[in-house]
Each structure stands twice: as C-alpha cells, then as structure tokens.
Write an enzyme that holds these catalytic residues in place. Structure first.
Site, PDB file in Angstrom:
ATOM      1  N   LYS A 293     -17.099  24.683  -7.204  1.00  0.00           N
ATOM      2  CA  LYS A 293     -18.302  23.843  -7.154  1.00  0.00           C
ATOM      3  C   LYS A 293     -18.479  23.090  -8.462  1.00  0.00           C
ATOM      4  O   LYS A 293     -18.685  21.870  -8.476  1.00  0.00           O
ATOM      5  CB  LYS A 293     -19.537  24.731  -6.905  1.00  0.00           C
ATOM      6  CG  LYS A 293     -20.861  24.044  -7.161  1.00  0.00           C
ATOM      7  CD  LYS A 293     -22.022  24.961  -6.896  1.00  0.00           C
ATOM      8  CE  LYS A 293     -22.541  25.729  -8.093  1.00  0.00           C
ATOM      9  NZ  LYS A 293     -23.281  24.926  -9.076  1.00  0.00           N
ATOM     10  N   ASN A 294     -18.399  23.846  -9.577  1.00  0.00           N
ATOM     11  CA  ASN A 294     -18.727  23.232 -10.864  1.00  0.00           C
ATOM     12  C   ASN A 294     -17.689  22.210 -11.309  1.00  0.00           C
ATOM     13  O   ASN A 294     -17.934  21.442 -12.240  1.00  0.00           O
ATOM     14  CB  ASN A 294     -18.890  24.314 -11.939  1.00  0.00           C
ATOM     15  CG  ASN A 294     -20.175  25.096 -11.736  1.00  0.00           C
ATOM     16  OD1 ASN A 294     -21.007  24.724 -10.906  1.00  0.00           O
ATOM     17  ND2 ASN A 294     -20.345  26.178 -12.473  1.00  0.00           N
TER      18      ASN A 294
ATOM     19  N   CYS B 113     -35.887  24.981 -15.643  1.00  0.00           N
ATOM     20  CA  CYS B 113     -35.533  25.541 -14.341  1.00  0.00           C
ATOM     21  C   CYS B 113     -35.608  27.043 -14.447  1.00  0.00           C
ATOM     22  O   CYS B 113     -35.908  27.582 -15.504  1.00  0.00           O
ATOM     23  CB  CYS B 113     -34.169  25.059 -13.886  1.00  0.00           C
ATOM     24  SG  CYS B 113     -32.840  25.848 -14.735  1.00  0.00           S
TER      25      CYS B 113
ATOM     26  N   ARG C 215     -32.847  24.965 -20.319  1.00  0.00           N
ATOM     27  CA  ARG C 215     -31.705  24.103 -19.971  1.00  0.00           C
ATOM     28  C   ARG C 215     -31.913  22.670 -20.431  1.00  0.00           C
ATOM     29  O   ARG C 215     -32.052  21.738 -19.634  1.00  0.00           O
ATOM     30  CB  ARG C 215     -31.421  24.161 -18.472  1.00  0.00           C
ATOM     31  CG  ARG C 215     -31.003  25.525 -18.030  1.00  0.00           C
ATOM     32  CD  ARG C 215     -30.465  25.540 -16.642  1.00  0.00           C
ATOM     33  NE  ARG C 215     -29.074  25.156 -16.560  1.00  0.00           N
ATOM     34  CZ  ARG C 215     -28.327  25.341 -15.469  1.00  0.00           C
ATOM     35  NH1 ARG C 215     -28.850  25.877 -14.403  1.00  0.00           N
ATOM     36  NH2 ARG C 215     -27.070  24.968 -15.456  1.00  0.00           N
TER      37      ARG C 215
ATOM     38  N   ASP D  77     -22.205  33.245 -14.897  1.00  0.00           N
ATOM     39  CA  ASP D  77     -22.291  33.107 -13.442  1.00  0.00           C
ATOM     40  C   ASP D  77     -21.783  34.341 -12.693  1.00  0.00           C
ATOM     41  O   ASP D  77     -21.861  34.394 -11.474  1.00  0.00           O
ATOM     42  CB  ASP D  77     -21.511  31.864 -12.973  1.00  0.00           C
ATOM     43  CG  ASP D  77     -22.238  30.574 -13.349  1.00  0.00           C
ATOM     44  OD1 ASP D  77     -23.411  30.637 -13.749  1.00  0.00           O
ATOM     45  OD2 ASP D  77     -21.611  29.492 -13.245  1.00  0.00           O
TER      46      ASP D  77
ATOM     47  N   ARG E  25     -25.847  26.625  -1.601  1.00  0.00           N
ATOM     48  CA  ARG E  25     -25.548  25.647  -2.660  1.00  0.00           C
ATOM     49  C   ARG E  25     -24.121  25.803  -3.180  1.00  0.00           C
ATOM     50  O   ARG E  25     -23.521  24.823  -3.612  1.00  0.00           O
ATOM     51  CB  ARG E  25     -26.505  25.850  -3.857  1.00  0.00           C
ATOM     52  CG  ARG E  25     -27.912  25.360  -3.643  1.00  0.00           C
ATOM     53  CD  ARG E  25     -28.668  25.437  -4.956  1.00  0.00           C
ATOM     54  NE  ARG E  25     -27.814  24.928  -6.029  1.00  0.00           N
ATOM     55  CZ  ARG E  25     -27.800  25.373  -7.283  1.00  0.00           C
ATOM     56  NH1 ARG E  25     -28.603  26.339  -7.646  1.00  0.00           N
ATOM     57  NH2 ARG E  25     -26.982  24.871  -8.174  1.00  0.00           N
TER      58      ARG E  25
HETATM   59  C1  UD1 Z   1     -22.660  24.843 -16.301  1.00  0.00           C
HETATM   60  C2  UD1 Z   1     -22.516  25.372 -14.895  1.00  0.00           C
HETATM   61  C3  UD1 Z   1     -23.279  26.680 -14.731  1.00  0.00           C
HETATM   62  C4  UD1 Z   1     -22.848  27.687 -15.786  1.00  0.00           C
HETATM   63  C5  UD1 Z   1     -22.954  27.067 -17.193  1.00  0.00           C
HETATM   64  C6  UD1 Z   1     -22.440  27.973 -18.278  1.00  0.00           C
HETATM   65  C7  UD1 Z   1     -22.314  23.354 -13.585  1.00  0.00           C
HETATM   66  C8  UD1 Z   1     -22.885  22.500 -12.529  1.00  0.00           C
HETATM   67  N1  UD1 Z   1     -23.045  24.413 -13.968  1.00  0.00           N
HETATM   68  O1  UD1 Z   1     -24.048  24.551 -16.495  1.00  0.00           O
HETATM   69  O2  UD1 Z   1     -22.989  27.201 -13.426  1.00  0.00           O
HETATM   70  O3  UD1 Z   1     -23.700  28.807 -15.713  1.00  0.00           O
HETATM   71  O4  UD1 Z   1     -22.205  25.831 -17.230  1.00  0.00           O
HETATM   72  O5  UD1 Z   1     -21.141  28.347 -18.009  1.00  0.00           O
HETATM   73  O6  UD1 Z   1     -21.219  23.143 -14.057  1.00  0.00           O
HETATM   74  N2  UD1 Z   1     -27.994  23.619 -23.647  1.00  0.00           N
HETATM   75  C9  UD1 Z   1     -28.820  23.016 -24.591  1.00  0.00           C
HETATM   76  N3  UD1 Z   1     -28.737  21.657 -24.744  1.00  0.00           N
HETATM   77  C10 UD1 Z   1     -27.877  20.881 -24.017  1.00  0.00           C
HETATM   78  C11 UD1 Z   1     -27.043  21.519 -23.064  1.00  0.00           C
HETATM   79  C12 UD1 Z   1     -27.119  22.892 -22.896  1.00  0.00           C
HETATM   80  O7  UD1 Z   1     -29.597  23.681 -25.268  1.00  0.00           O
HETATM   81  O8  UD1 Z   1     -27.845  19.669 -24.197  1.00  0.00           O
HETATM   82  C13 UD1 Z   1     -28.064  25.082 -23.470  1.00  0.00           C
HETATM   83  C14 UD1 Z   1     -28.560  25.454 -22.094  1.00  0.00           C
HETATM   84  O9  UD1 Z   1     -29.972  25.489 -22.043  1.00  0.00           O
HETATM   85  C15 UD1 Z   1     -27.939  26.817 -21.903  1.00  0.00           C
HETATM   86  C16 UD1 Z   1     -26.603  26.701 -22.636  1.00  0.00           C
HETATM   87  O10 UD1 Z   1     -26.744  25.592 -23.532  1.00  0.00           O
HETATM   88  O11 UD1 Z   1     -28.715  27.802 -22.515  1.00  0.00           O
HETATM   89  C17 UD1 Z   1     -25.403  26.499 -21.749  1.00  0.00           C
HETATM   90  O12 UD1 Z   1     -25.549  25.328 -20.991  1.00  0.00           O
HETATM   91  P1  UD1 Z   1     -24.318  24.490 -20.452  1.00  0.00           P
HETATM   92  O13 UD1 Z   1     -23.041  25.085 -20.911  1.00  0.00           O
HETATM   93  O14 UD1 Z   1     -24.582  23.067 -20.760  1.00  0.00           O
HETATM   94  O15 UD1 Z   1     -24.426  24.725 -18.895  1.00  0.00           O
HETATM   95  P2  UD1 Z   1     -24.495  23.648 -17.750  1.00  0.00           P
HETATM   96  O16 UD1 Z   1     -23.490  22.579 -17.984  1.00  0.00           O
HETATM   97  O17 UD1 Z   1     -25.903  23.259 -17.503  1.00  0.00           O
END
Ligand code: UD1
Length: 455
Positions: A50-51, A144, A149, A335, A427
């Site tokens: 999915k991701n 969320c 996030r 995850d 999802r």
């Molecule tokens: C992706 C995956 C999700 C997985 C996660 C971590 C998808 C659609 N989702 O989510 O299933 O759990 O990676 O492996 O691919 N953060 C910030 N600022 C930012 C971006 C992130 O503070 O600009 C923080 C987030 O709040 C979180 C952490 O960094 O605490 C990790 O987030 P991130 O690695 O970006 O996850 P996603 O890409 O949202």
C-alpha cells in the site's frame, strides 16, 4: 485481455458490495466475525505494498502520458488516490492488479480537504505537482489518531529546492517563482513522506540534491526505481543519503513498474502463524525487509525459515515475552507494533513495547484489554503481562493495523469476537478475510445487523 474498469470504490472489495447495498446497508456498516480457530496453516500470497503503490501513483504525474503500475493492491486507499489523481485531470483504469494512469490532461493543481482528511497520503501529490507544473495547492492535513503527524519536514525539504509556500484558508499553496534548484537537505528525522516528496521534486531541480538522514524504507527504494525508469537520476535510495542529479522535466516520461510486496501485510500473517502455531508461509516478499520482525518472532520462540521471496513461521512451544521498540527502517516497524503487542498479550512473562515513531499509537491496547489482555500504558511504553487466554468480545478497529490485529486476536480467543469499524482494515488489506479463511481461520464478513443476530 480482461475488460478495463474505471477505478472506483465499488470494485475494491471482494465481498460483493452490490449485495450488501441492496440490503439497505453500506460497506462502512460491515463487521468481521471471528470464532476461536484450531490453527492457521498454509501459504498466502502478499499483495503489493500500500505505502509504495500510493506514492508510485502520485509519481506518475511527473511523466506526461500513460504510466502502468502492476501489483497494485485492491484496497480502499488506492481508490482514494485514484480519486485524487482524477480530480487533477488524470484518468485511472484498472485491469486486475494493474493500473493505467494517463496524466496527459492533468490541468488542475488542487487536492481538496475532503480527500486529504480521508487519506493523509494524498499529500504525496505535492512533490510531483511542483515538479511538473511548478505549483500546487494541497489542503493541510490536520492531526490524526496516531499523533500530530506534521508536515514541516516536507516543507523544509521543498523550500531548499526553491519552493515557496503560503497558507490560504487551510490550504498550502506552493509556487516556484525562481524555478527549482538542487540543494543539500538534512532531515531532522528520517520521515518517509518527507523523503518521498523531496525526492520526487528534486528529480527535475537543476543540479544536484542530497537528502541526508533520508528514510530507508523499502518503499523509498521502490519509488526511486520507478522514478529512474521514468528518466530520473537517483542514487542511494534505501540508504540514509540519497543523491539526485536533476534532469530537465521534458526528459521525464511514463513507464511500466511493478509494486514491491507489502512487508507489513506479510508481517501481519506471520504474526497470525506465530499466534496460532502455523506453519504459515507468506509469499511474494523479500525476507530482508522483515529482518527485525523475524528476529523478534524467533526471540518469542518461533521457528522462521526464509527463501528468496518467502518467509515461513511456525511455533511449537509457548510464546515468550520480548521487548520491542519501534524505529525507522531497518528498525522494528511501527506498522507491526499492534500485531506484536497481540503476541505479547498471550506470551509467558512481561514485555515492554516502546513506540518511538508516532505519539498516541497505543489505541490497540484499549481494545485488546477488553478481550482480557493485561496492558498498562506509561507514556510511550506499553507494559504487557501475558495472560493464558483471551476472551472473544465486541471490539472496534481503531486504525488499520489495530483492526488487523484484533481479527487475529479473535482466532485465539475463547468464543466469538465481532470487529466493528472494519473500513479501517479495507484501507490496507486486500481480501483479509478471504486470505485468513484460506489458512483455516473461522472468519467471516457480514453486515452489522446480521452480526447482531448471530450473537
Ligand atoms: C509512512 C507510512 C506509515 C508508517 C510511517 C512510518 C505511508 C502512506 N504511510 O507515514 O504507514 O507508519 O511511514 O514508517 O507511507 N513527522 C514530522 N514532520 C514531518 C513528517 C513527519 O514531525 O514533516 C513525524 C511524524 O509526525 C511521525 C514521524 O515523523 O511522528 C514519522 O512520520 P513519517 O515517517 O513521515 O510517516 P508517514 O510518511 O506519514
């Protein structure tokens, strides 16, 4: 050749949605009923990740024309991303697990609030839109259920490349008044989404871009492979330093690419095997993506065997407690945290599970406690004391992974478990019920009112 379909929500379920709608209910009202089962045993083919697929779909925007993506899972998040692309002016057609996305007529640059709130990954179109059109307008994702996030790192990365942002009534408006130029980006944290958005834009930024402290998830590598097939010059994806030599936009073109297997789906079925005894084999996955999860399964008393593209788990003795902390890849994946917490609830001894990636990602604990588990939350630690038996109960899928874990819990619990809010499971898991049934699980999906009658 099979008939092509426009991708819409009604095709993503294997459980005859028309019949359910005729009964005057909606898919959102469905429940999964699980009865205590003897074992899970056999082999299951994992779907595409999915991701990964979501980002590959977004990346198709960069190359004007028809891109074909194979091994795309039939799940509702894919239908939402399809909607996002169609709102921009693309056409999306499905043939089995293959998507043909034609981005020739993309002429709008806005992703509305209603889609971003349905699926946060909608913001993955930000980087590709900026790369192709130099502008984008994307609703800002709010908080969320699994923490704040934020997207600050996405913005910092893109700003280094020359993107300017304004906030306009809840929308993030991106422009590139001076064009895109390469730069050196240090991410505070190896964010998956920030690495991806930055990488997608940097493909067409003039000169060299270096992303330091980049996320190393296999899905990043998959995305880079597709971008390279489209004409990009990316090296180092899958390591913590990604280097991108910018190419002119005109040299980016559509391509054909297959989505990598879903390591989280694979890990979920392995947990099923570990919980019930197995052996359960997952096929279509590179075992190296699951190294940490495999180590933890072994530490819990399971035997794990791997081939080039499969993993098999079985367990003869009792499950043993283990300590786990989630970290960015190659650390233990957040995850799979809920699924492993489930194993800990019936293991001998006490386990400590530490969540380092997201705040508030312990919603599963509250539900599994309703099934008789002993879990205490202390900030970002969960202390899990194993119990001899779980009890079936009505429970709610609070998110995608928690939902999948609750269904597994029902297999090992005494009596019957009814899992509500299963749209979360839809999802991310293609035909979850069908795959569990093929392994011998006593699981069925039905409309909520039928579930009530059965209780
Ligand atoms: C992706 C995956 C999700 C997985 C996660 C971590 C998808 C659609 N989702 O989510 O299933 O759990 O990676 O492996 O691919 N953060 C910030 N600022 C930012 C971006 C992130 O503070 O600009 C923080 C987030 O709040 C979180 C952490 O960094 O605490 C990790 O987030 P991130 O690695 O970006 O996850 P996603 O890409 O949202």
């Amino acid at each position: 050749m099979a008939k092509r379909h426009r991708l819409n929500k009604s095709i993503v379920y294997n459980d005859a949605p028309v019949t359910l709608q005729q009964k005057g209910t909606t898919l959102a009202d469905d429940v999964i009923i699980v009865r205590e089962s003897a074992n899970l045993e056999g082999s299951v083919q994992v779907s595409g990740a999915k991701n990964s697929a979501l980002k590959l779909m977004a990346a198709s925007i960069i190359g004007c024309g028809k891109t074909t993506i194979g091994n795309v899972p039939l799940i509702s998040d894919i239908a939402i991303m399809s909607d996002v692309l169609e709102r921009l002016g693309a056409t999306v057609e499905r043939d089995g697990h293959e998507l043909a996305i034609d981005t020739t007529d993309v002429n709008r640059f806005e992703t509305p609030y209603e889609l971003v709130t349905k699926m946060r990954a909608s913001i993955s179109v930000l980087g590709p839109l900026i790369a192709r059109f130099g502008k984008a307008k994307v609703a800002m994702p709010g908080g969320c259920q699994i923490g704040a996030r934020k997207i600050d790192m996405h913005l910092v990365g893109l700003q280094v490349l020359g993107v300017e942002f304004e906030v306009d009534h809840g929308y993030l408006v991106a422009s590139t008044p001076h064009g895109l130029r390469g730069g050196h980006i240090f991410l505070d944290f190896p964010s998956v989404g920030a690495t991806e958005n930055t990488m997608m834009t940097a493909c067409v930024a003039e000169g060299e871009t270096i992303i330091d402290n980049a996320a190393r998830e296999p899905e990043i590598e998959d995305l880079a492979n597709m971008l390279n097939a489209m004409g990009a010059k990316i090296e180092g994806a899958g390591t913590s330093v990604v280097t991108i030599q910018g190419v002119p936009l005109e040299s980016m073109h559509p391509c054909t690419h297959d989505t990598v297997g879903d390591r989280i789906e694979a890990g979920t079925f392995l947990v099923g095997g570990a919980l019930m005894g197995g052996p359960v084999q997952v096929k279509g996955i590179d075992p190296s993506y699951l190294r940490m999860a495999i180590m933890k399964l072994e530490a819990m008393g399971c035997t794990v065997e791997t081939t080039e593209d499969s993993v098999t788990v079985k367990r003869e003795g009792p499950l043993q407690a283990v300590d786990i902390q989630t970290l960015p890849h190659p650390g233990f994946p957040t995850d799979l945290q809920a699924q492993f917490m489930l194993l800990a609830t019936v293991a001998q001894g006490s386990s400590i599970i530490t969540e380092n990636v997201f705040e508030n990602r312990f919603m599963f604990a509250a539900e599994i406690t309703r099934m008789g588990a002993d879990v205490t939350i202390d900030d970002h630690h969960a202390i899990v004391s194993g119990v001899s038996r779980l009890q079936g109960a009505p429970v709610e899928a609070t998110d995608l992974r928690a939902g999948a874990a609750l269904v597994l819990a029902g297999l090992a619990a005494e009596g019957e478990t009814v899992v509500h809010k299963i749209q979360h499971i839809d999802r991310g898991y293609e035909d979850y019920v069908g795959k569990l049934v093929s392994l011998g699980g006593d699981v069925r999906r039905c409309a909520a009112h039928e579930g009530r009658r059965d209780q």
